[in-house]
Design an enzyme around this catalytic site. Structure first.
Site, short mmCIF file in Angstrom:
data_model
loop_
_atom_site.label_atom_id
_atom_site.label_comp_id
_atom_site.label_asym_id
_atom_site.label_seq_id
_atom_site.Cartn_x
_atom_site.Cartn_y
_atom_site.Cartn_z
N GLY A 61 0.82 -1.21 0.00
CA GLY A 61 0.00 0.00 0.00
C GLY A 61 0.84 1.25 0.00
CD GLN A 63 -0.33 4.92 6.69
OE1 GLN A 63 -1.07 3.95 6.72
NE2 GLN A 63 -0.39 5.91 7.58
CD GLU A 140 -7.44 8.89 14.85
OE1 GLU A 140 -7.90 9.65 15.73
OE2 GLU A 140 -6.79 9.29 13.87
CE1 TYR A 203 5.22 10.88 16.70
CE2 TYR A 203 3.96 12.58 15.61
CZ TYR A 203 4.17 11.26 15.88
OH TYR A 203 3.35 10.31 15.34
CD GLU A 253 -4.46 11.35 25.72
OE1 GLU A 253 -3.69 12.15 25.15
OE2 GLU A 253 -5.26 10.62 25.11
CG HIS A 296 -5.80 11.02 21.57
ND1 HIS A 296 -4.79 11.33 22.45
CD2 HIS A 296 -5.27 11.19 20.34
CE1 HIS A 296 -3.71 11.66 21.78
NE2 HIS A 296 -3.97 11.58 20.50
#
Length: 709
Positions: A61, A63, A140, A203, A253, A296
């Protein structure tokens, strides 16, 4: 034998209360502790490096191809990949028709799954069946109930470990092995291990350690889903034992108990270790409104879960240094490693800049405890109690979930022949009976709260997703509710029907308020007097399942700008009393931007996540949405160029500013890939745009501009 978890004290088999869970009076029976695959040693599967033989599922694919080229050039030992029914070669490497055939031929240690969300669960199951040691799922929007089924399967085996889903992956800078899509420009061999729920925050954390001359050993992205395959505690265990890791950065979080469990583990680690590694943490969502999903999938509160402030306090009590922005990780860790901050420090100086200047050298305090929407310590239980109360205001719709209006919820229950009573004589003292997720055990669970107890005192009866509730003692459930033994048969019928609704319609929350009444013949009967039903929107968006539930969604009370954003793939949430518009790429970074602005004395008017890959078009659409809010006096664009180039974002900001003929001043902070080029474009645009690379300077400027307007 039912699996019962209940507050306020640990059972005798657990030696002591921890600083995290104990602060919320939570206890967990040992049978709901480590999952089987964790206790059997699959943690070692996370230790990747030059030796790790990697395959890709979905190898050919677009990606996967782009990612594989980058990873190969960086040094990752990719040995081939899988395309169902395929063969031949791709990128000069063999392509196999199935994971089983790839395991037989290529002997991989790990697989990266690069397929769409609707295919991801089947790909994960195929990898588990082939006993691939490490499975990394980056997709996701995998439906929650698909992941529940995956966890049920994982608990029956001892060969495979899952990272993800909704994860940036796992990367060893020392071992030059990347399984995921972390921006390689942020990573260089070094001393700091990172475990993170947020991709963008991880990151920027990596970049901060890089600028401070520390680099990274390994970064484990556990992901932002409700039920990650690998937890924060799992990551801490690996990094604590890793000889290349000298300090640890923890990125958490709002949502779930993972950070409290981490605090308990850290406290015990520090007690038993002569020279424990310093640990620094950040928690996103301190200012998050309690009824919203913050970008999220897992960034929201389920019944009985702690606030973000609870997590900060638990980690501080465990000896963790807390920062309020990821750019501070590098300088704070540098000071800790140099001995300039004692290991028991509970916070950092808010003036500590991202370049290492001004770090204090003694125990300090900070202002995060007084943020506007955080529940003060004396009121956290009251704040969480609201989760169990029938809504007074219309329920706001939110992306990534469907919450039915109260009357629609009750009508749905009535249609399934569940006993309801809208005018019960005992309705003033109902108990809570909910079917939801126990994130700590990755299992569906029956939550029970008697009328005089707080949400943190819930009794949790877990059950296997594929086997149902037959193992649960309904006598125990009735006892927890304070109902008589005569109610057990009726209670069983009610629970069974609620669980059936939960599984068949892919809910994440079936929360009801129940009473015990007597019918005309004197028999005891359990009746529902109110209900809150929440369903997983990913089931429809990714797999086109549950169209009937989707049709029940009522958007009449929703903010039209929020609905507009949803259609454009942007997460926009209007916040109360704010004057600063925010535009951020990535949910974790967007949460932290709102938090850090509040800590600096400003107030955000919105949460806006463009997604991990901000583009010129999404920047323009985001500006259009923000400008519809007349309260906005200035706009803060906070972009970390990990997966997106900083110069491209800068060009998008300039074009949008001109096209929209904007008069509201804009402050742009660009860090990461091509940051200098992006900052130059902003500075030389000739427009009322202000470019910064330092967060503190950018925040001060945008707050100043908002005050002037």
């Amino acid at each position: 034998m039912s699996q019962l978890v209940r507050a306020p004290a640990f059972p005798a088999c657990v030696p002591r209360l921890g600083a995290g869970l104990a602060s919320l009076n939570i206890r967990t029976f040992s049978c709901l502790g480590p999952r089987q695959n964790e206790s059997s040693g699959t943690l070692s599967n996370l230790t990747i490096g030059k030796h790790t033989r990697v395959i890709f599922q979905g190898f050919t694919g677009r990606q996967a191809t782009a990612n594989a080229r980058e990873s190969l050039a960086w040094g990752t030992n990719i040995v081939g990949g899988v395309k169902p029914g395929g063969g031949g070669e791709h990128l000069g490497l063999p392509v196999l028709p199935s994971v089983k055939k790839a395991v037989e031929t290529l002997k991989p240690d790990a697989t990266g799954i690069y397929v769409a969300a609707h295919q991801a669960a089947a790909a994960i199951e195929e990898a588990i069946d082939a006993e691939v040691p490490l499975i990394v799922a980056v997709a996701e929007h995998i439906p929650l109930h698909d992941i529940l089924r995956i966890h049920s399967i994982l608990k029956t085996q001892t060969a495979s470990r899952l990272v993800g889903a909704n994860s940036p992956g796992i990367i060893s800078s020392v071992g030059k092995c990347r399984i995921g899509f972390q921006p390689l420009s942020c990573f260089s061999p070094g001393r700091v291990g990172i475990v993170a729920r947020s991709g963008t925050l991880s990151y920027e954390t990596a970049a901060s350690t890089l600028r401070s001359g520390l680099g990274q050993s390994m970064c484990i992205g556990v992901g932002g889903d409700i039920l990650p395959g690998t937890t924060i505690v799992d990551g801490l265990k690996v990094l604590a034992d890793d000889p290349d890791t000298e300090a640890i950065a923890l990125v958490g979080e709002i949502g779930g108990h993972a950070e409290l469990e981490a605090a308990d583990w850290i406290r015990l680690y520090r007690e038993r270790t002569d020279n424990p590694k310093p640990i620094v943490a950040i928690i996103g969502g301190l200012t998050a409104p309690p009824d919203r999903i913050m970008g999220h999938a897992g960034a929201f509160l389920l019944p009985g879960e702690p606030s973000a402030l609870d997590k900060v306090k638990a980690l501080e009590n465990a000896g963790v240094a807390i920062v309020n922005h990821p750019s501070r990780f590098g300088p704070v860790i540098s000071n800790l490693l140099a001995g300039r901050l004692v290991s028991s420090v509970h916070g950092v100086d808010n003036k500590t800049g991202p370049h290492g200047g001004g770090a204090a050298n003694q125990q300090q305090t900070r202002g995060l405890h007084t943020l506007g929407r955080s529940c003060p310590s004396s009121r956290t239980a009251d704040c969480r109690t609201k989760l169990f109360s029938p809504p007074v205001h219309p329920i706001r719709q939110q992306q990534r979930s469907i919450i039915l209006a109260p009357q629609t919820a009750l009508n749905l229950l009535k249609g399934r022949n569940v006993a309801t009573n809208f005018s019960s004589a005992n309705a003033d003292a109902p108990r809570t009976l909910a079917i939801t997720i126990n994130r700590s055990t990755s299992s569906p669970s029956v939550f029970v709260i008697a009328d005089h107890k707080q949400p943190t005192e819930a009794a949790k009866f877990d059950f296997d997703y594929r086997q149902g509730t037959s193992s649960i003692s309904m006598d125990d459930v009735a006892r927890e509710l304070g109902f008589s033994k005569d109610s057990v048969a009726s209670l069983r019928r009610t629970v069974d029907e609620l669980v059936s609704l939960f599984t068949e319609k892919e809910a994440y929350l079936v929360e009801t308020r129940v009473v015990e009444n007597r019918d005309g013949s004197g028999d005891s009967r359990v009746e529902i007097v109110s209900a809150k039903l929440g369903f997983d929107d990913a089931a429809f968006r990714s797999c086109k399942r549950q169209g009937d539930i989707q049709s029940l969604r009522n958007t009449d009370s929703a903010d039209p700008v929020e609905l507009e954003a949803e259609r454009d793939g942007i997460v926009y949430i209007k916040l109360e009393d704010g004057t600063i518009g925010t535009l951020v790429n990535g949910a974790g970074l967007a949460m932290n931007t709102v938090d850090a602005l509040a800590d600096a004395g400003g107030k955000a008017a919105n949460f806006l996540d463009t997604g991990g890959k901000a583009t010129s078009e999404t920047v323009k659409r985001s500006f259009e949405m923000i400008l519809q809010d007349q309260r906005v006096k200035s706009i803060f664009v906070n972009i970390f160029g990990g997966l997106t180039r900083g110069d491209m974002i800068a060009e998008g900001v300039v074009l949008a500013f001109k096209d929209l003929q904007m008069s509201v001043p804009v402050v742009v902070r660009i860090r990461g890939t091509n940051e200098k080029e992006g900052q130059k474009i902003i500075k030389e645009s000739g427009l009322p745009l202000f470019a910064f690379d330092d967060f503190d300077e950018a925040a001060a400027k945008v707050i100043e501009l908002a005050a002037q307007k």
